[in-house]
Design a protein around this motif. Structure first.
Motif, PDB file in Angstrom:
ATOM      1  N   TYR A 105       7.250   9.757  -0.557  1.00  0.00           N
ATOM      2  CA  TYR A 105       6.568   8.531  -0.968  1.00  0.00           C
ATOM      3  C   TYR A 105       6.926   7.408   0.004  1.00  0.00           C
ATOM      4  O   TYR A 105       8.099   7.220   0.344  1.00  0.00           O
ATOM      5  CB  TYR A 105       6.993   8.147  -2.387  1.00  0.00           C
ATOM      6  CG  TYR A 105       6.436   6.819  -2.860  1.00  0.00           C
ATOM      7  CD1 TYR A 105       5.135   6.725  -3.341  1.00  0.00           C
ATOM      8  CD2 TYR A 105       7.201   5.673  -2.812  1.00  0.00           C
ATOM      9  CE1 TYR A 105       4.614   5.519  -3.768  1.00  0.00           C
ATOM     10  CE2 TYR A 105       6.688   4.455  -3.237  1.00  0.00           C
ATOM     11  CZ  TYR A 105       5.398   4.381  -3.719  1.00  0.00           C
ATOM     12  OH  TYR A 105       4.891   3.189  -4.130  1.00  0.00           O
ATOM     13  N   SER A 106       5.938   6.683   0.462  1.00  0.00           N
ATOM     14  CA  SER A 106       6.175   5.598   1.410  1.00  0.00           C
ATOM     15  C   SER A 106       5.312   4.401   1.038  1.00  0.00           C
ATOM     16  O   SER A 106       4.266   4.536   0.406  1.00  0.00           O
ATOM     17  CB  SER A 106       5.866   6.044   2.853  1.00  0.00           C
ATOM     18  OG  SER A 106       4.516   6.471   2.962  1.00  0.00           O
ATOM     19  N   GLU A 107       5.785   3.238   1.464  1.00  0.00           N
ATOM     20  CA  GLU A 107       5.082   1.986   1.198  1.00  0.00           C
ATOM     21  C   GLU A 107       5.022   1.151   2.470  1.00  0.00           C
ATOM     22  O   GLU A 107       5.930   1.197   3.302  1.00  0.00           O
ATOM     23  CB  GLU A 107       5.787   1.175   0.105  1.00  0.00           C
ATOM     24  CG  GLU A 107       5.655   1.724  -1.285  1.00  0.00           C
ATOM     25  CD  GLU A 107       6.308   0.825  -2.322  1.00  0.00           C
ATOM     26  OE1 GLU A 107       7.000  -0.137  -1.899  1.00  0.00           O
ATOM     27  OE2 GLU A 107       6.136   1.059  -3.533  1.00  0.00           O
ATOM     28  N   SER A 108       3.964   0.391   2.579  1.00  0.00           N
ATOM     29  CA  SER A 108       3.832  -0.580   3.663  1.00  0.00           C
ATOM     30  C   SER A 108       3.399  -1.905   3.062  1.00  0.00           C
ATOM     31  O   SER A 108       2.491  -1.946   2.226  1.00  0.00           O
ATOM     32  CB  SER A 108       2.809  -0.108   4.711  1.00  0.00           C
ATOM     33  OG  SER A 108       1.535   0.077   4.110  1.00  0.00           O
ATOM     34  N   ARG A 158       0.867  -1.176   0.000  1.00  0.00           N
ATOM     35  CA  ARG A 158       0.000   0.000   0.000  1.00  0.00           C
ATOM     36  C   ARG A 158       0.901   1.222   0.000  1.00  0.00           C
ATOM     37  O   ARG A 158       1.719   1.397   0.908  1.00  0.00           O
ATOM     38  CB  ARG A 158      -0.925   0.008   1.219  1.00  0.00           C
ATOM     39  CG  ARG A 158      -1.859   1.230   1.260  1.00  0.00           C
ATOM     40  CD  ARG A 158      -2.804   1.153   2.447  1.00  0.00           C
ATOM     41  NE  ARG A 158      -3.677  -0.001   2.341  1.00  0.00           N
ATOM     42  CZ  ARG A 158      -4.816  -0.015   1.649  1.00  0.00           C
ATOM     43  NH1 ARG A 158      -5.197   1.074   1.008  1.00  0.00           N
ATOM     44  NH2 ARG A 158      -5.550  -1.096   1.599  1.00  0.00           N
ATOM     45  N   SER A 159       0.756   2.053  -1.004  1.00  0.00           N
ATOM     46  CA  SER A 159       1.625   3.212  -1.163  1.00  0.00           C
ATOM     47  C   SER A 159       0.885   4.483  -0.775  1.00  0.00           C
ATOM     48  O   SER A 159      -0.340   4.562  -0.859  1.00  0.00           O
ATOM     49  CB  SER A 159       2.126   3.314  -2.608  1.00  0.00           C
ATOM     50  OG  SER A 159       1.028   3.450  -3.501  1.00  0.00           O
ATOM     51  N   GLU A 219      -4.774   8.660 -10.309  1.00  0.00           N
ATOM     52  CA  GLU A 219      -4.386   9.777  -9.459  1.00  0.00           C
ATOM     53  C   GLU A 219      -3.327   9.335  -8.469  1.00  0.00           C
ATOM     54  O   GLU A 219      -3.518   8.359  -7.745  1.00  0.00           O
ATOM     55  CB  GLU A 219      -5.600  10.333  -8.718  1.00  0.00           C
ATOM     56  CG  GLU A 219      -6.649  10.958  -9.638  1.00  0.00           C
ATOM     57  CD  GLU A 219      -7.795  11.563  -8.862  1.00  0.00           C
ATOM     58  OE1 GLU A 219      -7.753  11.450  -7.617  1.00  0.00           O
ATOM     59  OE2 GLU A 219      -8.702  12.137  -9.485  1.00  0.00           O
ATOM     60  N   ALA A 220      -2.219  10.054  -8.477  1.00  0.00           N
ATOM     61  CA  ALA A 220      -1.135   9.708  -7.571  1.00  0.00           C
ATOM     62  C   ALA A 220      -1.362  10.246  -6.168  1.00  0.00           C
ATOM     63  O   ALA A 220      -0.790   9.755  -5.218  1.00  0.00           O
ATOM     64  CB  ALA A 220       0.201  10.230  -8.122  1.00  0.00           C
ATOM     65  N   TYR A 221      -2.217  11.273  -6.069  1.00  0.00           N
ATOM     66  CA  TYR A 221      -2.470  11.838  -4.745  1.00  0.00           C
ATOM     67  C   TYR A 221      -3.795  12.577  -4.782  1.00  0.00           C
ATOM     68  O   TYR A 221      -4.359  12.848  -5.847  1.00  0.00           O
ATOM     69  CB  TYR A 221      -1.341  12.794  -4.324  1.00  0.00           C
ATOM     70  CG  TYR A 221      -1.222  14.018  -5.197  1.00  0.00           C
ATOM     71  CD1 TYR A 221      -1.865  15.204  -4.868  1.00  0.00           C
ATOM     72  CD2 TYR A 221      -0.465  13.972  -6.363  1.00  0.00           C
ATOM     73  CE1 TYR A 221      -1.762  16.319  -5.674  1.00  0.00           C
ATOM     74  CE2 TYR A 221      -0.355  15.087  -7.183  1.00  0.00           C
ATOM     75  CZ  TYR A 221      -1.000  16.252  -6.830  1.00  0.00           C
ATOM     76  OH  TYR A 221      -0.897  17.347  -7.619  1.00  0.00           O
ATOM     77  N   ASN A 222      -4.299  12.907  -3.643  1.00  0.00           N
ATOM     78  CA  ASN A 222      -5.550  13.639  -3.501  1.00  0.00           C
ATOM     79  C   ASN A 222      -5.321  14.781  -2.516  1.00  0.00           C
ATOM     80  O   ASN A 222      -4.797  14.568  -1.425  1.00  0.00           O
ATOM     81  CB  ASN A 222      -6.671  12.711  -3.006  1.00  0.00           C
ATOM     82  CG  ASN A 222      -7.998  13.441  -2.926  1.00  0.00           C
ATOM     83  OD1 ASN A 222      -8.230  14.392  -3.655  1.00  0.00           O
ATOM     84  ND2 ASN A 222      -8.863  12.992  -2.036  1.00  0.00           N
TER      85      ASN A 222
END
Length: 340
Positions: free
Chosen positions: A96-99, A88-89, A231-234
């Motif tokens: 930018y982070s991921e888990s 989940r990014s 969409e990369a971000y909101n």
């Protein structure tokens, strides 16, 4: 296997000039023949199919002196394996982070043939790596991920430069030296500022860092990655109110309101005090009475021209009595709305 030790003197005694082994890294497959150790090329991870690298990392437990005292070393078996991760990014404030939510390993449900074929000096890694993971949108179906055998071979031979390797010191006071690329034409040696494999360093964390770096290289390959539209971000707007800065304006507004209400209450019962607007507009529009016009002309200049002396004319507008001119009350002319 020699995991820890030192070069003893001819009489078997230990002195400060004896070379000591601090770290040794041993692969579970022979470097020259690729023959597996322990039958499956692993000691603790026999259920993992086709690992990238697997070997032992033996480290002196407490530096050079612990080896001279014959203390047992700290030993890890470290393995790198192919896997599929569900992540989940998120992207926030330019970061930018991921888990990782779930990991799917390449588990062997039954024995597989050894993947290496060696003929003289020619090495062949023949299997293609395939992994299956449940689809996110369709839970009852699986998605297959693949790595060709040529790609797997190119990645695996890199680890042959470091498995096997040795980290030794000639004596207690000397700088340790790393010996790696232990090939038939002779090994390569170099000095390093810090050895991440030497206890009490966190070997597991260092291997995780290597696995992440390898994963990033695989994911960054523009020829094998697929770009997805979306969409990369909101953007979300948040308002933070610093209430201490608003205390003075709010208090000033409250005190002004209290003063206004108090003034209204105080003057509501006062019927004797008149209220009017100070304005010369009625005089300009309607003029002065006829008799006051004569009184205002009181002097004559040297050439015989009369002039006005405004100091002798006083006009006062009263709310109930009309105009008071020169001490005599005169009825006020009819004024348009808005004039008192």
């Amino acid at each position: 296997m020699l995991l820890s030790g030192y070069v003893a003197g001819e009489d078997g005694t230990t002195n400060s000039t004896d070379e000591v082994l601090l770290v040794r890294m041993i692969p579970f497959a022979d470097l020259n023949t690729k023959e597996p150790s322990y039958g499956t090329g692993s000691f603790a991870f026999k259920d993992i199919r086709y690992p990238i690298a697997d070997g032992l990392i033996a480290s002196a437990s407490n530096g050079v002196d612990s080896v001279y005292r014959n203390e047992p070393p700290v030993v890890h078996e470290c393995m790198l394996s192919w896997c599929v991760r569900r992540v989940r990014s998120s992207y926030e404030w330019g970061v930018y982070s991921e888990s990782t939510e779930e990991t799917f390993l390449n588990i062997a449900t039954e024995p597989d043939p050894w993947p290496w074929t060696v003929i003289d000096d020619f090495f062949t890694y023949w299997p293609n790596i395939t992994l299956e993971a449940p689809a996110v949108d369709f839970p009852d179906t699986n998605v297959t991920y693949s790595v060709w055998n040529d790609t797997a071979f190119q990645i695996m031979v890199v680890w042959d430069d470091f498995f096997p390797s040795f980290y030794t010191a000639t004596d207690r006071d000397s700088e340790p030296v790393l010996r790696f690329k232990d090939y038939p034409n002779g090994p390569t040696t170099r000095s390093i500022d810090s050895n991440p494999w030497l206890a009490p360093k966190n070997v597991t964390r260092h291997m995780e860092g290597l696995a992440s770096a390898l994963t990033n290289v695989m994911r960054s390959n523009s020829k094998t990655t697929e770009a997805l539209l979306g969409e990369a971000y909101n953007q979300e707007k948040f308002v933070h109110i610093n209430w201490p800065w608003l205390i003075f304006p709010l208090l000033l507004l409250l005190l002004s309101l209290v003063f206004l209400v108090a003034t209204i209450i105080k003057t509501s019962n006062d019927t004797d005090t008149g209220f009017w607007k100070t304005s010369a507009m009625p005089t300009l529009m309607y003029g002065l009475p006829q008799d006051m016009r004569k009184d205002s002309i009181s002097t004559t200049s040297s050439d015989g021209t009369p002039h006005h002396d405004p100091r002798k004319v006083r006009i006062r507008l009263l709310p109930k009595q009309g105009w008071r001119v020169s001490g005599q009350v005169q009825p006020a002319p009819t004024a348009p709305p808005g004039f008192i």
